[in-house]
Design a protein around this motif. Structure first.
Motif: not given
Length: 81
Positions: A12-19, A38-43, A67-73
């Protein structure tokens, strides 16, 4: 020993996260991360963003992180709010 809350705060300190949710036993950790960055980026690019947020802690203090990474959408489409 590292605990999941420490990893969560470092992300959270290094990346803007919603969850962010992290579980683990002190050696192996699993993270779910939702970030607009993460929008527009590959996994692979998404995972690289997380590694960058953790800096030199990967491999030093954190030995295994899946890790599992997701955009908010994508996260919302999976039924999470």
């Amino acid at each position: 020993m590292i605990n999941p809350d420490q990893i969560k705060s470092w992300i959270q300190e290094g990346l803007s996260c919603e969850h962010v949710a992290v579980q683990g036993d002190g050696h192996h950790f699993e993270a779910v991360i939702v970030s607009p960055a993460f929008r527009g980026q590959s996994r692979v690019q998404q995972h690289q963003r997380v590694y960058a947020a953790l800096g030199g802690r990967m491999g030093a203090e954190i030995h295994a992180l899946s890790m599992q990474t997701y955009t908010p959408e994508d996260w919302a489409a999976r039924g999470h709010h």
